[in-house]
Design a protein around this motif. Sequence first.
Motif, PDB file in Angstrom:
ATOM      1  N   HIS A   1       0.869  -1.193   0.000  1.00  0.00           N
ATOM      2  CA  HIS A   1       0.000   0.000   0.000  1.00  0.00           C
ATOM      3  C   HIS A   1       0.893   1.225   0.000  1.00  0.00           C
ATOM      4  CE1 HIS A   1      -3.344  -2.676   0.817  1.00  0.00           C
ATOM      5  NE2 HIS A   1      -2.681  -3.168   1.853  1.00  0.00           N
ATOM      6  N   SER A   2       0.936   1.908  -1.111  1.00  0.00           N
ATOM      7  CA  SER A   2       1.861   3.011  -1.292  1.00  0.00           C
ATOM      8  C   SER A   2       1.257   4.334  -0.839  1.00  0.00           C
ATOM      9  CB  SER A   2       2.282   3.120  -2.759  1.00  0.00           C
ATOM     10  OG  SER A   2       3.049   4.274  -2.970  1.00  0.00           O
ATOM     11  N   ALA A   3       1.970   5.004   0.058  1.00  0.00           N
ATOM     12  CA  ALA A   3       1.567   6.356   0.451  1.00  0.00           C
ATOM     13  C   ALA A   3       1.894   7.344  -0.649  1.00  0.00           C
ATOM     14  CB  ALA A   3       2.268   6.755   1.746  1.00  0.00           C
ATOM     15  N   TYR A   4       2.999   7.103  -1.349  1.00  0.00           N
ATOM     16  CA  TYR A   4       3.446   8.025  -2.398  1.00  0.00           C
ATOM     17  C   TYR A   4       2.440   8.078  -3.549  1.00  0.00           C
ATOM     18  CZ  TYR A   4       6.477  10.067  -5.987  1.00  0.00           C
ATOM     19  OH  TYR A   4       6.997  10.865  -6.966  1.00  0.00           O
ATOM     20  N   LEU A   5       1.842   6.922  -3.852  1.00  0.00           N
ATOM     21  CA  LEU A   5       0.888   6.878  -4.968  1.00  0.00           C
ATOM     22  C   LEU A   5      -0.533   7.200  -4.529  1.00  0.00           C
ATOM     23  CD1 LEU A   5       2.136   3.698  -6.887  1.00  0.00           C
ATOM     24  CD2 LEU A   5       2.685   6.099  -7.318  1.00  0.00           C
ATOM     25  N   THR A   6      -0.743   7.386  -3.251  1.00  0.00           N
ATOM     26  CA  THR A   6      -2.057   7.777  -2.740  1.00  0.00           C
ATOM     27  C   THR A   6      -2.066   9.285  -2.523  1.00  0.00           C
ATOM     28  OG1 THR A   6      -2.274   5.653  -1.608  1.00  0.00           O
ATOM     29  CG2 THR A   6      -3.740   7.438  -0.903  1.00  0.00           C
ATOM     30  N   ALA A   7      -3.010   9.972  -3.143  1.00  0.00           N
ATOM     31  CA  ALA A   7      -3.038  11.438  -3.066  1.00  0.00           C
ATOM     32  C   ALA A   7      -3.134  11.892  -1.614  1.00  0.00           C
ATOM     33  CB  ALA A   7      -4.209  11.986  -3.874  1.00  0.00           C
ATOM     34  N   PHE A   8      -2.282  12.836  -1.246  1.00  0.00           N
ATOM     35  CA  PHE A   8      -2.285  13.363   0.117  1.00  0.00           C
ATOM     36  C   PHE A   8      -3.394  14.421   0.219  1.00  0.00           C
ATOM     37  CE2 PHE A   8      -0.754  15.657   3.802  1.00  0.00           C
ATOM     38  CZ  PHE A   8      -0.182  14.654   4.578  1.00  0.00           C
ATOM     39  N   PRO A   9      -4.208  14.392   1.301  1.00  0.00           N
ATOM     40  CA  PRO A   9      -5.287  15.394   1.430  1.00  0.00           C
ATOM     41  C   PRO A   9      -4.743  16.821   1.371  1.00  0.00           C
ATOM     42  CG  PRO A   9      -5.523  13.659   3.076  1.00  0.00           C
ATOM     43  CD  PRO A   9      -4.195  13.470   2.433  1.00  0.00           C
ATOM     44  N   ALA A  10      -5.410  17.649   0.548  1.00  0.00           N
ATOM     45  CA  ALA A  10      -4.997  19.048   0.436  1.00  0.00           C
ATOM     46  C   ALA A  10      -5.463  19.828   1.670  1.00  0.00           C
ATOM     47  CB  ALA A  10      -5.595  19.658  -0.833  1.00  0.00           C
ATOM     48  N   ARG A  11      -4.830  20.996   1.870  1.00  0.00           N
ATOM     49  CA  ARG A  11      -5.178  21.810   3.033  1.00  0.00           C
ATOM     50  C   ARG A  11      -6.659  22.190   2.994  1.00  0.00           C
ATOM     51  NH1 ARG A  11      -2.015  24.074   6.692  1.00  0.00           N
ATOM     52  NH2 ARG A  11      -2.757  25.864   7.901  1.00  0.00           N
ATOM     53  N   GLU A  12      -7.166  22.444   1.790  1.00  0.00           N
ATOM     54  CA  GLU A  12      -8.577  22.819   1.626  1.00  0.00           C
ATOM     55  C   GLU A  12      -9.500  21.698   2.084  1.00  0.00           C
ATOM     56  OE1 GLU A  12      -6.240  23.162  -0.611  1.00  0.00           O
ATOM     57  OE2 GLU A  12      -6.022  25.351  -0.613  1.00  0.00           O
ATOM     58  N   GLU A  13      -9.056  20.447   1.880  1.00  0.00           N
ATOM     59  CA  GLU A  13      -9.872  19.314   2.317  1.00  0.00           C
ATOM     60  C   GLU A  13      -9.940  19.239   3.836  1.00  0.00           C
ATOM     61  OE1 GLU A  13      -9.477  15.890  -0.963  1.00  0.00           O
ATOM     62  OE2 GLU A  13      -7.525  16.568  -0.204  1.00  0.00           O
ATOM     63  N   PHE A  14      -8.806  19.512   4.490  1.00  0.00           N
ATOM     64  CA  PHE A  14      -8.819  19.563   5.955  1.00  0.00           C
ATOM     65  C   PHE A  14      -9.779  20.670   6.430  1.00  0.00           C
ATOM     66  CE2 PHE A  14      -4.818  17.230   5.500  1.00  0.00           C
ATOM     67  CZ  PHE A  14      -4.900  16.338   6.562  1.00  0.00           C
ATOM     68  N   ILE A  15      -9.705  21.851   5.753  1.00  0.00           N
ATOM     69  CA  ILE A  15     -10.554  22.985   6.141  1.00  0.00           C
ATOM     70  C   ILE A  15     -12.027  22.629   5.988  1.00  0.00           C
ATOM     71  CG2 ILE A  15     -11.208  25.345   5.493  1.00  0.00           C
ATOM     72  CD1 ILE A  15      -8.242  25.795   4.718  1.00  0.00           C
ATOM     73  N   TRP A  16     -12.371  21.977   4.868  1.00  0.00           N
ATOM     74  CA  TRP A  16     -13.787  21.614   4.615  1.00  0.00           C
ATOM     75  C   TRP A  16     -14.295  20.660   5.699  1.00  0.00           C
ATOM     76  CZ3 TRP A  16     -16.574  17.194   4.049  1.00  0.00           C
ATOM     77  CH2 TRP A  16     -17.873  17.319   3.545  1.00  0.00           C
ATOM     78  N   PHE A  17     -13.478  19.620   6.041  1.00  0.00           N
ATOM     79  CA  PHE A  17     -13.916  18.631   7.027  1.00  0.00           C
ATOM     80  C   PHE A  17     -14.060  19.263   8.405  1.00  0.00           C
ATOM     81  CE2 PHE A  17     -13.270  15.257  10.134  1.00  0.00           C
ATOM     82  CZ  PHE A  17     -14.141  14.274   9.676  1.00  0.00           C
ATOM     83  N   TYR A  18     -13.107  20.162   8.778  1.00  0.00           N
ATOM     84  CA  TYR A  18     -13.173  20.781  10.089  1.00  0.00           C
ATOM     85  C   TYR A  18     -14.377  21.716  10.184  1.00  0.00           C
ATOM     86  CZ  TYR A  18     -11.678  23.119  14.363  1.00  0.00           C
ATOM     87  OH  TYR A  18     -11.633  23.632  15.651  1.00  0.00           O
ATOM     88  N   ALA A  19     -14.687  22.392   9.090  1.00  0.00           N
ATOM     89  CA  ALA A  19     -15.848  23.282   9.062  1.00  0.00           C
ATOM     90  C   ALA A  19     -17.139  22.478   9.255  1.00  0.00           C
ATOM     91  CB  ALA A  19     -15.891  24.050   7.745  1.00  0.00           C
ATOM     92  N   LEU A  20     -17.177  21.279   8.650  1.00  0.00           N
ATOM     93  CA  LEU A  20     -18.353  20.416   8.793  1.00  0.00           C
ATOM     94  C   LEU A  20     -18.536  20.004  10.257  1.00  0.00           C
ATOM     95  CD1 LEU A  20     -20.651  18.724   7.510  1.00  0.00           C
ATOM     96  CD2 LEU A  20     -18.960  16.886   7.200  1.00  0.00           C
ATOM     97  N   VAL A  21     -17.413  19.623  10.891  1.00  0.00           N
ATOM     98  CA  VAL A  21     -17.498  19.197  12.307  1.00  0.00           C
ATOM     99  C   VAL A  21     -17.913  20.350  13.198  1.00  0.00           C
ATOM    100  CG1 VAL A  21     -16.169  18.304  14.262  1.00  0.00           C
ATOM    101  CG2 VAL A  21     -15.796  17.362  11.964  1.00  0.00           C
TER     102      VAL A  21
END
Length: 770
Positions: A644-664
């Motif tokens: 299971h490759s971390a390098y080939l798995t897209a890393f969450p963008a900062r905007e994605e963190f912001i969206w999830f935190y806003a939802l919570v």
Amino acid sequence: MLQSKAKWQYRDFHNNEALINELPGVTPVIGELLVQRGITTVEAANQFLSPDIKNLHNPITITSIEKAADRVHQAIASKEKILVFGDYDADGVSSTTVMLKTLEELGADCDYYIPNRFTEGYGPNEAAFRDAHENGYSVIVTVDNGIAAVDEATIAKQLGIDLIITDHHEVQVELPDAYAILHPKCSPDYPFDELAGVGVAFKFAEQLLGYFPKHLLDLVAIGTIADMVPLVDENRIFAYYGLHALTITKNPGIRALKAVCKIEGNVTEEDVGFLIGPRLNAVGRLQDADLAVQLLMTDDPILADEMAIEIQGINVKRQEIVNQIVKEAEQMVQGHPNGVIIVQKAGWNEGVLGIVASKLVRKYDRPAIVLTEKAGTGEVKGSARSIPAFDLFKNCMKVRDFFTHFGGHAQAAGMTLPAENIPIIQESLNEFIHDALTADDFRQVIEINAILKLTDINDNLVDEINRLAPFGMKNPKPNFAIKEIPADARQIGAKKNHLKLLFNEEDVQVEGIGFGMGDLYSYITPHTPLTLVGELGINEWNGKRKAQLVLKDMKIEEWQLHDQRGKKQVEILPYINETIAVLANEIMPAHESAVQISYEVEIEELEKTDVLYIYDLPVDVGLLKQIVQKTEPNNIHACFHIDHSAYLTAFPAREEFIWFYALVRKRKVLNLRQEIQTIMNAKGWTKERIIFISKVFFELGFVKIENGVVHVNPSPDKKDLSESPSYQARVNQIKVEKDLYYSNYEQLKTWFEDCMNRVEIPKEEEINGL
């Protein structure tokens, strides 16, 4: 890095300008090779490069040759019967033919006798002599045998037979009481003592005939080359002119033999040594050698063709028998022997045991004695071969009393002995060899005459070198070393057991071919220079001539990276005498003697290792750097595999963190068990992505998570995402994979070079000010 299999000895370079200047047409390469052979004068160089029959020695200086010739002439005049007593190898068969043709030319009443290898063994025997006496023979002439026949000579004398011995084998303690002994080493006035059996027979033939028997030179070449006597002095002249005689021979038997060997054009010493000689030898190895003599004696071309085809079939059968015995003998050796190899088994064909012994010597670099049981006698019989550093004849003579029969040379011998004496002989020879030799002496020695650049190699150079032919003992084909990076390397042959290399430089293209060296292919790594040693030759294909290096050995003097990343089945190379370590979190297959280590190892406790297999990626590249720097491996095998490759798995963008935190924050409470699928559908995220983002916020203290329910923290401390351990680990894992797994070969090799050459082991960091 890769060690050479053999011990390389480089010849000293000599200043040969004076010799070159005085010899027109002689290049520096030839001049150097001449000096290395002890040829330092113009006269000697001319004699060597252009052998002259006139330089053969007068046979009259061989002790007792006049007495022997007078007796034969007397026998012919009085119509006495003369028996030629020969031997069953190529030298013995050709010697028998030389003597028989000579006697027939003189009108003698003569015949020949070659003992059966299996029922009579080598050399004269009492039964054969008594049978000759009963059949009216009053003169027996041995060829290529007889110098050890002390008892048999006494029998001959008692029977009234005049025994004339012509031989070249090592003289033992007591000489036979024969009518005459013609032996170069028993002839103080004869200037050359290295003649083959056929050479001595030829000298006797010359004395008997009263002229130089040029028509017998083809036979002399066969015996001289096949018996591997030094090709210097007279032997060089015999081989030089004899090969020409073989090329134009009218002998129907030899012509038929050349045809089954597919020899066309000029006959070379290799044609004799590897094609003609082995086939003549094969007859006496499996049956009576009479067929070989009959082939060389016949004047009927049709009969000669039939006999040559029969001999070809015998040789094929001989090869099959040898292969089977070698396989059984290797199983008996079991691993690498410590001293002299002695193997025995009932039913082994004694006619091929010398060949088997030679193969064991080449494989194990140890002297080998191969024996077969003589049914119902309690004795064993066989042959031995040795390594250059161990004189088998001298050392076996120290325990001569334990042998029933023994004879031979420094590197080859034959013997019969009681089976019960094998342990004491084994013990004694092991003691002798370990007292006399160091570990390095057991390695085969390759003498290197010069170091060449790739641009030095061409067909003109090969043609120059061939002026030194015929090659053989004491005039070996020169070996040259080169150090180059191959443009291509591959395994060839049906079994992939040969190695083919291609080198390119400045419009010069040279091939290297290593027969039986296909196993070395796996040790070759990209952009790595190979140091090779071998002979120069010509590869002719479709009318084109191209110089090539016929490899004998190879070594790699630089550290190597073996890239096995992503392979499910890692290739474990059979390193010999190297220390090996395996870096893995789980026990992994490797060399039997490998030391297993993990990333939790105490760095300071690590020791240097020659080979390091690395299976697992580190959590931190710094730890791997420390391990590599401390172990200083010469060979690194990168065997990383990622599921299971971390390098080939897209890393969450900062905007994605912001969206999830806003939802919570908006929901205050988010039940992921119930709503994770809705989020996945809405954002196109994976379940693992959502869990990772949640975990990062949990580690930063922005949320609390209980049983899959996310609760917002109303007043969290201000922190950056990179302060989360999971976030840091993910970033670090991506870097590890990028540097070590997804980098190209050059990048990975540079990374390891930085570890070994420029990375210092960091000092222990201060923790909390302590």
